[in-house]
Design a protein around this motif. Sequence first.
Motif, PDB file in Angstrom:
ATOM      1  N   GLU A 195       0.824  -1.207   0.000  1.00  0.00           N
ATOM      2  CA  GLU A 195       0.000   0.000   0.000  1.00  0.00           C
ATOM      3  C   GLU A 195       0.859   1.258   0.000  1.00  0.00           C
ATOM      4  N   PHE A 196       1.889   1.270   0.793  1.00  0.00           N
ATOM      5  CA  PHE A 196       2.782   2.423   0.840  1.00  0.00           C
ATOM      6  C   PHE A 196       3.378   2.689  -0.541  1.00  0.00           C
ATOM      7  N   GLY A 197       3.740   1.606  -1.228  1.00  0.00           N
ATOM      8  CA  GLY A 197       4.331   1.755  -2.543  1.00  0.00           C
ATOM      9  C   GLY A 197       3.341   2.227  -3.581  1.00  0.00           C
ATOM     10  N   GLN A 198       2.148   1.632  -3.599  1.00  0.00           N
ATOM     11  CA  GLN A 198       1.172   1.944  -4.638  1.00  0.00           C
ATOM     12  C   GLN A 198       0.636   3.365  -4.527  1.00  0.00           C
ATOM     13  N   LEU A 199       0.361   3.800  -3.312  1.00  0.00           N
ATOM     14  CA  LEU A 199      -0.383   5.040  -3.147  1.00  0.00           C
ATOM     15  C   LEU A 199       0.453   6.218  -2.691  1.00  0.00           C
ATOM     16  N   PHE A 200       1.730   5.990  -2.381  1.00  0.00           N
ATOM     17  CA  PHE A 200       2.556   7.119  -1.972  1.00  0.00           C
ATOM     18  C   PHE A 200       3.952   7.091  -2.576  1.00  0.00           C
ATOM     19  N   LEU A 201       4.648   5.958  -2.411  1.00  0.00           N
ATOM     20  CA  LEU A 201       6.038   5.884  -2.839  1.00  0.00           C
ATOM     21  C   LEU A 201       6.194   6.133  -4.338  1.00  0.00           C
ATOM     22  N   ASP A 212      -0.147  15.160   8.340  1.00  0.00           N
ATOM     23  CA  ASP A 212      -1.335  14.430   8.776  1.00  0.00           C
ATOM     24  C   ASP A 212      -1.303  13.037   8.159  1.00  0.00           C
ATOM     25  N   GLU A 213      -1.249  12.013   9.001  1.00  0.00           N
ATOM     26  CA  GLU A 213      -1.171  10.646   8.485  1.00  0.00           C
ATOM     27  C   GLU A 213      -2.381  10.286   7.636  1.00  0.00           C
ATOM     28  N   GLY A 214      -3.514  10.892   7.933  1.00  0.00           N
ATOM     29  CA  GLY A 214      -4.716  10.604   7.160  1.00  0.00           C
ATOM     30  C   GLY A 214      -4.605  11.032   5.718  1.00  0.00           C
ATOM     31  N   GLU A 215      -3.635  11.888   5.408  1.00  0.00           N
ATOM     32  CA  GLU A 215      -3.427  12.331   4.037  1.00  0.00           C
ATOM     33  C   GLU A 215      -2.362  11.506   3.328  1.00  0.00           C
ATOM     34  N   LEU A 216      -1.861  10.468   3.972  1.00  0.00           N
ATOM     35  CA  LEU A 216      -0.689   9.781   3.443  1.00  0.00           C
ATOM     36  C   LEU A 216      -1.005   8.883   2.257  1.00  0.00           C
ATOM     37  N   LEU A 217      -2.006   8.039   2.394  1.00  0.00           N
ATOM     38  CA  LEU A 217      -2.223   7.022   1.371  1.00  0.00           C
ATOM     39  C   LEU A 217      -3.629   7.061   0.787  1.00  0.00           C
ATOM     40  N   GLU A 218      -4.131   8.257   0.554  1.00  0.00           N
ATOM     41  CA  GLU A 218      -5.473   8.358  -0.009  1.00  0.00           C
ATOM     42  C   GLU A 218      -5.422   8.403  -1.530  1.00  0.00           C
ATOM     43  N   PRO A 219      -6.538   8.117  -2.200  1.00  0.00           N
ATOM     44  CA  PRO A 219      -6.551   8.159  -3.664  1.00  0.00           C
ATOM     45  C   PRO A 219      -6.169   9.532  -4.190  1.00  0.00           C
ATOM     46  N   ALA A 220      -5.592   9.544  -5.391  1.00  0.00           N
ATOM     47  CA  ALA A 220      -5.164  10.809  -5.984  1.00  0.00           C
ATOM     48  C   ALA A 220      -6.338  11.757  -6.177  1.00  0.00           C
ATOM     49  N   LEU A 235      12.327  11.905   0.583  1.00  0.00           N
ATOM     50  CA  LEU A 235      11.167  11.176   1.098  1.00  0.00           C
ATOM     51  C   LEU A 235      10.651  11.818   2.385  1.00  0.00           C
ATOM     52  N   MET A 236      11.562  12.138   3.307  1.00  0.00           N
ATOM     53  CA  MET A 236      11.153  12.752   4.566  1.00  0.00           C
ATOM     54  C   MET A 236      10.490  14.112   4.312  1.00  0.00           C
ATOM     55  N   HIS A 237      11.007  14.855   3.373  1.00  0.00           N
ATOM     56  CA  HIS A 237      10.472  16.188   3.083  1.00  0.00           C
ATOM     57  C   HIS A 237       9.042  16.124   2.559  1.00  0.00           C
ATOM     58  N   HIS A 238       8.702  15.049   1.841  1.00  0.00           N
ATOM     59  CA  HIS A 238       7.382  14.965   1.216  1.00  0.00           C
ATOM     60  C   HIS A 238       6.372  14.165   2.030  1.00  0.00           C
ATOM     61  N   LEU A 239       6.753  13.709   3.212  1.00  0.00           N
ATOM     62  CA  LEU A 239       5.773  13.038   4.064  1.00  0.00           C
ATOM     63  C   LEU A 239       4.790  14.072   4.609  1.00  0.00           C
ATOM     64  N   PRO A 240       3.485  13.870   4.456  1.00  0.00           N
ATOM     65  CA  PRO A 240       2.509  14.819   4.998  1.00  0.00           C
ATOM     66  C   PRO A 240       2.531  14.833   6.525  1.00  0.00           C
ATOM     67  N   ARG A 259      -7.087  14.500  -3.696  1.00  0.00           N
ATOM     68  CA  ARG A 259      -6.255  15.698  -3.736  1.00  0.00           C
ATOM     69  C   ARG A 259      -5.793  16.096  -2.350  1.00  0.00           C
ATOM     70  N   LEU A 260      -5.459  15.105  -1.521  1.00  0.00           N
ATOM     71  CA  LEU A 260      -5.003  15.381  -0.167  1.00  0.00           C
ATOM     72  C   LEU A 260      -3.496  15.457  -0.073  1.00  0.00           C
ATOM     73  N   LEU A 261      -2.822  14.929  -1.094  1.00  0.00           N
ATOM     74  CA  LEU A 261      -1.361  14.884  -1.059  1.00  0.00           C
ATOM     75  C   LEU A 261      -0.805  15.705  -2.205  1.00  0.00           C
ATOM     76  N   THR A 262       0.008  16.708  -1.892  1.00  0.00           N
ATOM     77  CA  THR A 262       0.562  17.582  -2.927  1.00  0.00           C
ATOM     78  C   THR A 262       2.063  17.452  -2.937  1.00  0.00           C
ATOM     79  N   LEU A 263       2.602  17.068  -4.091  1.00  0.00           N
ATOM     80  CA  LEU A 263       4.044  16.951  -4.228  1.00  0.00           C
ATOM     81  C   LEU A 263       4.611  18.047  -5.114  1.00  0.00           C
ATOM     82  N   GLY A 264       3.785  19.016  -5.474  1.00  0.00           N
ATOM     83  CA  GLY A 264       4.247  20.057  -6.372  1.00  0.00           C
ATOM     84  C   GLY A 264       4.456  19.544  -7.783  1.00  0.00           C
ATOM     85  N   LEU A 265       3.680  18.500  -8.155  1.00  0.00           N
ATOM     86  CA  LEU A 265       3.852  17.899  -9.497  1.00  0.00           C
ATOM     87  C   LEU A 265       3.045  18.697 -10.535  1.00  0.00           C
TER      88      LEU A 265
END
Length: 306
Positions: A100-106, A289-297, A282-287, A300-306
């Motif tokens: 899960e960590f790999g699919q939705l965040f890594l 709030d853990e609830g924002e870590l592995l949610e579906p794209a 990796l440490m810099h881009h960890l949210p 729009r809870l996780l912003t990497l500046g992409l």
Amino acid sequence: MGLDDALIFTRVVECHSFTLAAQGLGMQKSTVSRRIALLEERLGVRLINRTTRKLRLTEVGQAYYERCRQIMLDFAEAEHAVMQLQREPSGLLRISAPIEFGQLFLGKVLGAFMRQYPEIRAEVELTSRPVDPVEEGVDIAILVGPPQDSTLIARKLFESRRRLCASPAYLAAHGVPESIEQLADHRAILLPSDAPRYWPLIGESVVCQRVMSCNNITFAREAVLAGAGIAGLPLMISEYAVRRGELIELLPQARLPVGEVHAVYPSRRFQAMKVKTFLDFLMHHLPRDEGELLEPATARLLTLGL
């Protein structure tokens, strides 16, 4: 000893002098002479003809020098290549991580990292099993819990909190537990770290009716969403469903074990630039709030500046 002697021999030939070679190597002239004599004795040939004024290579010595010189050039080139790798992240980066960590965040983070450092190539294994980075030649292993091998370095990424969840359909059919004790009357879906006979609660011993156990947290969540029972789900994969009303958090006063997620790697000493830079990225881009870590794209809870 052979490589050291080859270096000494090469320096003597290129300096045309035992004295100058010794000075360049930071050795005594007598030591250099003795090492060359021992080298000739070991090889069973004369390499250098010496006079009081000059040195002259024998035919065998010339052939040996050409081979030694190529070895020294290859060695210098190897050192240069390593130093270049330490200046700019490049080369193959091997990572293992929970599925899960790999699919939705890594994947997002690694993709952004490779865009910033185009000389990086990557091999990623997503797996539920624990990985030993030394045994398997992995640069970084993302693990839940500390490493079993105390010689490995573990960098804590975040804490994975858990909470009891059920679907509205399950609660409509089986009722809502009003107290921790009432969990004994409910169907339990357990994860591998859970004891098989008890709910995974800190400071409580409540027997459970286990109807399912599995080794994958997404599988457990889907079973809970389908109404099979109640599970202690990590917040990082249940938050989105809770916000949408697809899951209901139960008994918020219940305390469940917290899993620490670590990045594990062999050693800090002479750490490759690619590893150090990616860990910092990796440490810099960890949210926060853990609830924002592995949610579906789409959330729009996780912003990497992409």
